[in-house]
Design a protein around this motif. Structure first.
Motif, PDB file in Angstrom:
ATOM      1  N   ASN A 109     -17.987   0.200 -46.461  1.00 53.75           N
ATOM      2  CA  ASN A 109     -18.489  -1.115 -46.018  1.00 53.75           C
ATOM      3  C   ASN A 109     -19.880  -1.454 -46.551  1.00 53.75           C
ATOM      4  O   ASN A 109     -20.435  -2.493 -46.197  1.00 53.75           O
ATOM      5  CB  ASN A 109     -18.519  -1.206 -44.477  1.00 53.75           C
ATOM      6  N   GLN A 110     -20.441  -0.592 -47.401  1.00 54.38           N
ATOM      7  CA  GLN A 110     -21.772  -0.852 -47.967  1.00 54.38           C
ATOM      8  C   GLN A 110     -21.772  -0.878 -49.491  1.00 54.38           C
ATOM      9  O   GLN A 110     -22.677  -1.456 -50.098  1.00 54.38           O
ATOM     10  CB  GLN A 110     -22.773   0.213 -47.483  1.00 54.38           C
TER      11      GLN A 110
ATOM     12  N   VAL B 295     -18.084  -6.695 -51.625  1.00 58.26           N
ATOM     13  CA  VAL B 295     -17.209  -7.721 -51.047  1.00 58.26           C
ATOM     14  C   VAL B 295     -15.852  -7.121 -50.693  1.00 58.26           C
ATOM     15  O   VAL B 295     -14.971  -7.816 -50.204  1.00 58.26           O
ATOM     16  CB  VAL B 295     -17.007  -8.896 -52.034  1.00 58.26           C
ATOM     17  N   GLN B 296     -15.694  -5.837 -50.959  1.00 54.65           N
ATOM     18  CA  GLN B 296     -14.421  -5.174 -50.704  1.00 54.65           C
ATOM     19  C   GLN B 296     -14.324  -4.757 -49.233  1.00 54.65           C
ATOM     20  O   GLN B 296     -15.333  -4.461 -48.591  1.00 54.65           O
ATOM     21  CB  GLN B 296     -14.277  -3.941 -51.603  1.00 54.65           C
ATOM     22  N   SER B 297     -13.084  -4.729 -48.731  1.00 55.51           N
ATOM     23  CA  SER B 297     -12.853  -4.323 -47.349  1.00 55.51           C
ATOM     24  C   SER B 297     -11.626  -3.427 -47.281  1.00 55.51           C
ATOM     25  O   SER B 297     -10.834  -3.367 -48.221  1.00 55.51           O
ATOM     26  CB  SER B 297     -12.650  -5.546 -46.450  1.00 55.51           C
ATOM     27  N   GLY B 298     -11.472  -2.746 -46.149  1.00 54.65           N
ATOM     28  CA  GLY B 298     -10.334  -1.849 -45.981  1.00 54.65           C
ATOM     29  C   GLY B 298     -10.571  -0.514 -46.663  1.00 54.65           C
ATOM     30  O   GLY B 298     -11.684  -0.198 -47.105  1.00 54.65           O
ATOM     31  N   GLU B 299      -9.490   0.270 -46.757  1.00 48.61           N
ATOM     32  CA  GLU B 299      -9.596   1.589 -47.383  1.00 48.61           C
ATOM     33  C   GLU B 299      -9.938   1.437 -48.866  1.00 48.61           C
ATOM     34  O   GLU B 299      -9.335   0.628 -49.571  1.00 48.61           O
ATOM     35  CB  GLU B 299      -8.290   2.356 -47.214  1.00 48.61           C
ATOM     36  N   HIS B 300     -10.893   2.207 -49.337  1.00 51.43           N
ATOM     37  CA  HIS B 300     -11.369   2.045 -50.705  1.00 51.43           C
ATOM     38  C   HIS B 300     -10.799   3.119 -51.629  1.00 51.43           C
ATOM     39  O   HIS B 300     -10.806   4.300 -51.306  1.00 51.43           O
ATOM     40  CB  HIS B 300     -12.896   2.121 -50.756  1.00 51.43           C
ATOM     41  N   VAL B 301     -10.277   2.667 -52.765  1.00 49.63           N
ATOM     42  CA  VAL B 301      -9.816   3.559 -53.825  1.00 49.63           C
ATOM     43  C   VAL B 301     -10.509   3.111 -55.113  1.00 49.63           C
ATOM     44  O   VAL B 301     -10.383   1.950 -55.508  1.00 49.63           O
ATOM     45  CB  VAL B 301      -8.285   3.494 -54.007  1.00 49.63           C
TER      46      VAL B 301
ATOM     47  N   SER C  53     -12.206  -5.352 -62.900  1.00 46.84           N
ATOM     48  CA  SER C  53     -12.106  -5.233 -61.444  1.00 46.84           C
ATOM     49  C   SER C  53     -13.457  -5.462 -60.763  1.00 46.84           C
ATOM     50  O   SER C  53     -14.528  -5.276 -61.354  1.00 46.84           O
ATOM     51  CB  SER C  53     -11.569  -3.850 -61.064  1.00 46.84           C
ATOM     52  N   THR C  54     -13.372  -5.839 -59.501  1.00 51.02           N
ATOM     53  CA  THR C  54     -14.579  -5.987 -58.691  1.00 51.02           C
ATOM     54  C   THR C  54     -15.289  -4.651 -58.541  1.00 51.02           C
ATOM     55  O   THR C  54     -16.533  -4.581 -58.588  1.00 51.02           O
ATOM     56  CB  THR C  54     -14.205  -6.541 -57.299  1.00 51.02           C
TER      57      THR C  54
ATOM     58  N   GLU D 154     -22.229  -9.115 -51.528  1.00 55.16           N
ATOM     59  CA  GLU D 154     -22.837  -9.750 -50.370  1.00 55.16           C
ATOM     60  C   GLU D 154     -24.363  -9.739 -50.485  1.00 55.16           C
ATOM     61  O   GLU D 154     -25.029 -10.711 -50.145  1.00 55.16           O
ATOM     62  CB  GLU D 154     -22.387  -9.028 -49.098  1.00 55.16           C
ATOM     63  N   ASN D 155     -24.935  -8.636 -50.943  1.00 59.47           N
ATOM     64  CA  ASN D 155     -26.389  -8.533 -51.087  1.00 59.47           C
ATOM     65  C   ASN D 155     -26.787  -8.928 -52.501  1.00 59.47           C
ATOM     66  O   ASN D 155     -26.509  -8.220 -53.453  1.00 59.47           O
ATOM     67  CB  ASN D 155     -26.857  -7.094 -50.799  1.00 59.47           C
ATOM     68  N   GLU D 156     -27.399 -10.098 -52.651  1.00 54.87           N
ATOM     69  CA  GLU D 156     -27.794 -10.558 -53.971  1.00 54.87           C
ATOM     70  C   GLU D 156     -28.917  -9.681 -54.528  1.00 54.87           C
ATOM     71  O   GLU D 156     -29.011  -9.465 -55.721  1.00 54.87           O
ATOM     72  CB  GLU D 156     -28.242 -12.027 -53.905  1.00 54.87           C
ATOM     73  N   THR D 157     -29.768  -9.185 -53.662  1.00 50.15           N
ATOM     74  CA  THR D 157     -30.858  -8.316 -54.107  1.00 50.15           C
ATOM     75  C   THR D 157     -30.835  -7.030 -53.284  1.00 50.15           C
ATOM     76  O   THR D 157     -30.465  -7.032 -52.112  1.00 50.15           O
ATOM     77  CB  THR D 157     -32.224  -9.005 -53.934  1.00 50.15           C
ATOM     78  N   VAL D 158     -31.254  -5.940 -53.908  1.00 50.57           N
ATOM     79  CA  VAL D 158     -31.301  -4.652 -53.232  1.00 50.57           C
ATOM     80  C   VAL D 158     -32.765  -4.258 -53.074  1.00 50.57           C
ATOM     81  O   VAL D 158     -33.547  -4.340 -54.022  1.00 50.57           O
ATOM     82  CB  VAL D 158     -30.544  -3.571 -54.035  1.00 50.57           C
TER      83      VAL D 158
END
Length: 242
Positions: free
Chosen positions: A228-229, A156-162, A169-170, A119-123
């Motif tokens: 979410n970040q 770009v991932q959402s939900g519970e993260h593993v 993979s993303t 989502e963030n092209e630049t940091v």
């Protein structure tokens, strides 16, 4: 004398009269005994036949029962084997996701997949200077670098993260972005020698060993997942050798 002869004739007649009657009686007895013996033999034969039929009928039923039990047992064994195979495959897949990816051939990070654009092209660059500490308890560590202003690189991932340690993979691509952000090495100039879970830290932390393409710089990078970040660097160690 005449009387004696007469008496003898009478006795002779009586003998002749009684003789055939006894013979008939004996014949009847023999006939009766024969009939009785025949009936006994027939009854015995019937008993043997019935017993034989009952015995073999029970034997066939027992054989059928054993056969049915064997079929059920074999079917259950095959089902158990199939279930065990499925469980083993699922376990192996889980292990592959959780275990670190370490290859004898280094992974180049020249390009990113189109599906891994975050989502963030630049940091935003950190406002404060990096905190550099010389040396470490690990003799292979030249310097240790931290910065409280390091940020998560977005996701770009959402939900519970593993964490997924798979090059296609993303999650992998987002981890590389966080590593590049922390070290300042462009992904096109980065070789990944190791990337996996940080077993010395929490479940949401990973660690990587990377170098520049010319091997002039070697880093051990610790990154952490923020819900979410995305991933963010938390500590970088400059190494003498990988």
């Amino acid at each position: 004398m005449n009387q004696s002869k007469g008496e003898k004739r009478m006795k002779h007649k009586d003998f002749q009269f009684n003789g055939p009657s006894r013979s008939n009686q004996r014949a009847k007895r023999r006939k009766t005994n024969l009939i009785l013996n025949s009936l006994i033999v027939i009854v015995l034969l019937l008993i043997i036949i019935v017993s034989f039929s009952i015995f073999f009928s029970n034997g066939d039923k027992a054989t059928e029962k054993v056969s049915d039990q064997n079929i059920e047992t074999n079917a259950k064994d095959k089902e158990d084997e199939a279930n065990a195979s499925v469980e083993e495959e699922e376990t192996n897949n889980t292990d592959l996701e959780e275990e670190a990816v370490e290859t004898t051939t280094p992974v180049d990070s020249e390009t990113e997949s189109d599906d891994t654009v975050t989502e963030n092209e630049t940091v935003t660059e950190p406002e404060s200077e990096d905190i550099v500490t010389e040396g470490s308890s690990d003799p292979n560590v030249k310097t240790t670098i931290t910065n409280p202003d390091w940020q998560a690189v977005g996701t770009v991932q959402s939900g519970e993260h593993v964490p997924v340690y798979n090059e296609s993979s993303t999650d992998w691509q987002e981890m590389l972005k966080a590593i590049s952000y922390g070290t300042g090495i462009e992904q096109s100039n980065m070789t990944v020698w190791f990337l996996g879970r940080n077993k010395q830290g929490p479940q949401n932390q990973s660690v990587a060993t990377v170098t520049t393409k010319d091997n002039s710089q070697t880093y051990r990078v610790f990154i952490e997942w923020v819900d979410n970040q995305g991933w963010k660097p938390i500590k970088i160690e400059e190494l003498y050798e990988r």
